[in-house]
Design an enzyme around this catalytic site. Structure first.
Site: not given
Length: 285
Positions: A67-68, A141, A171, A182-184, A187
Site C-alpha cells: 500500500d505504501g 492515509n 504519545d 485501516t492503517a495506523y 492499530s
C-alpha cells in the site's frame, strides 16, 4: 485505456522483473507503458517520481509493492487526473487491487474499461510556527503527530473550527482519512470507515486518560493541534509524519492545521466484492 505507467518498489519487485512483464504484456495488447522505480539505486531510499518524468497523456498508474508504494505515487502525482491501481507484493494490502496470479486478467479489464473508480478524499496538513506556515503536504492515509524519540508523553490541545475540543496527554494523535482508517488508526484502536466515505478520524495514541477515544469529524471541519511544552526544556523530538515517509520536526507552540484537501485520489476497483467482505478476508479469523 491505453496509456500506462508502472511505479515499482525494488524491495518488493526484485530487479523489476514483474514490472517488465506487465509492461511487455501491455505493449503486446496495443498499449503504451513507461516504467519508473521509486527507490534510489545509490542510497536505497525512497525517491520522488517527478511529474515531469510522467507522460502528459497518462491515464493509469500501476504500482507494484504494498500500500505504501501506491500512497507514495498518489502523493508524487497529486493534481494529475490519472487513475491508480496496485499490484500487491506487500503484506496486508487494502489499496493494492490486483493479485499476482491475476495480473493479465486485471490488465485486460483495465484496457477494455471494465472497472469502477472510487474517489478517495485526502487530507491537507499545514504546520504553523509563530503564525507563519513552515510546512504543508497532502496525504491519502494519515497525518501522525508523535513524541518521536522523547520517552515522555506529549501535551497538546485540539481545536475544531476554532473551538477547543479538549486537552490531551498522549504519545501522539492520528488524523486519518477513511482510506487510512485501516492503517495506523486501526492499530491504535480506531474505527474502520468505508474508504469512499468523507470524514476525518482522530485517534489519540496511548492516551493517559480513560475518556480519550477516537472521534469522527465531518469533511467540512478544520482541526488544529496546538503543541504544549516538552517535559524536558530545550529538548524537542516530536514529529509530524505525513503518510509515513515525509517527516517534519516540531517545536513547542507549533500549530498543525488539518482539513479535507481539494484534491482527491482516483482508485481503480476491479474486485466487485464489498468492502465488508474485504475486511472479513483481511482482518477476520
Amino acid at each position: 485505456m491505453k496509456e500506462f505507467a508502472i511505479i515499482t518498489n525494488k524491495y518488493r519487485d526484485e530487479k523489476g522483473k514483474l514490472a517488465g512483464m506487465i509492461a511487455t504484456y501491455i505493449r503486446q495488447q496495443g498499449g503504451n507503458c513507461a516504467v519508473f522505480h521509486n527507490v534510489d539505486e545509490a542510497t536505497g531510499e525512497y525517491r520522488i517520481v517527478s511529474q515531469s518524468e510522467i507522460p502528459e497523456n497518462l491515464e493509469c498508474v500501476i504500482t507494484i509493492g504494498g500500500d505504501g508504494t501506491l500512497l507514495h505515487a498518489a502523493k508524487d502525482l497529486k493534481g494529475r487526473d490519472v487513475l491508480f491501481i496496485g499490484v500487491n507484493k506487500g503484506n496486508l494490502g487494502f489499496l493494492a487491487e490486483i493479485h499476482q496470479d491475476e495480473i493479465k486478467q486485471g490488465i485486460d479489464r483495465l484496457m477494455s474499461g471494465r472497472f469502477n473508480v472510487e474517489c478517495r478524499m485526502m487530507l491537507s496538513g499545514e504546520v504553523y510556527r509563530n503564525g507563519k506556515k513552515v510546512y504543508a503536504a497532502d496525504v491519502l492515509n494519515d497525518i501522525v503527530i508523535h513524541r518521536g524519540g522523547d520517552l515522555a508523553v506529549t501535551l497538546f490541545d485540539v481545536f475544531v473550527n476554532g473551538q477547543l475540543l479538549g486537552k490531551y496527554t498522549a504519545d501522539g494523535v492520528i488524523l486519518s482519512t477513511p482510506t487510512g482508517s485501516t492503517a495506523y488508526n486501526l492499530s491504535a484502536g480506531g474505527p474502520v470507515a468505508r474508504p469512499d466515505s468523507k470524514m476525518i478520524l482522530m485517534t489519540p495514541i496511548c492516551p493517559h486518560t480513560m475518556g480519550n477515544r477516537s472521534i469522527i469529524f465531518s469533511e467540512q471541519d478544520t482541526l488544529e493541534i496546538h503543541l504544549g511544552q516538552t517535559k524536558q526544556p530545550n529538548i524537542e523530538l516530536r514529529k509530524a509524519i505525513f503518510d509515513g515517509d515525509s517527516i517534519f520536526d516540531l517545536l513547542s507552540g507549533d500549530v498543525i492545521r488539518i482539513k479535507a484537501a481539494q484534491e482527491q485520489t482516483k482508485i481503480v476497483k476491479l474486485d466487485e466484492s464489498s468492502f465488508l467482505q474485504a475486511i472479513k478476508d483481511k482482518l477476520g479469523d
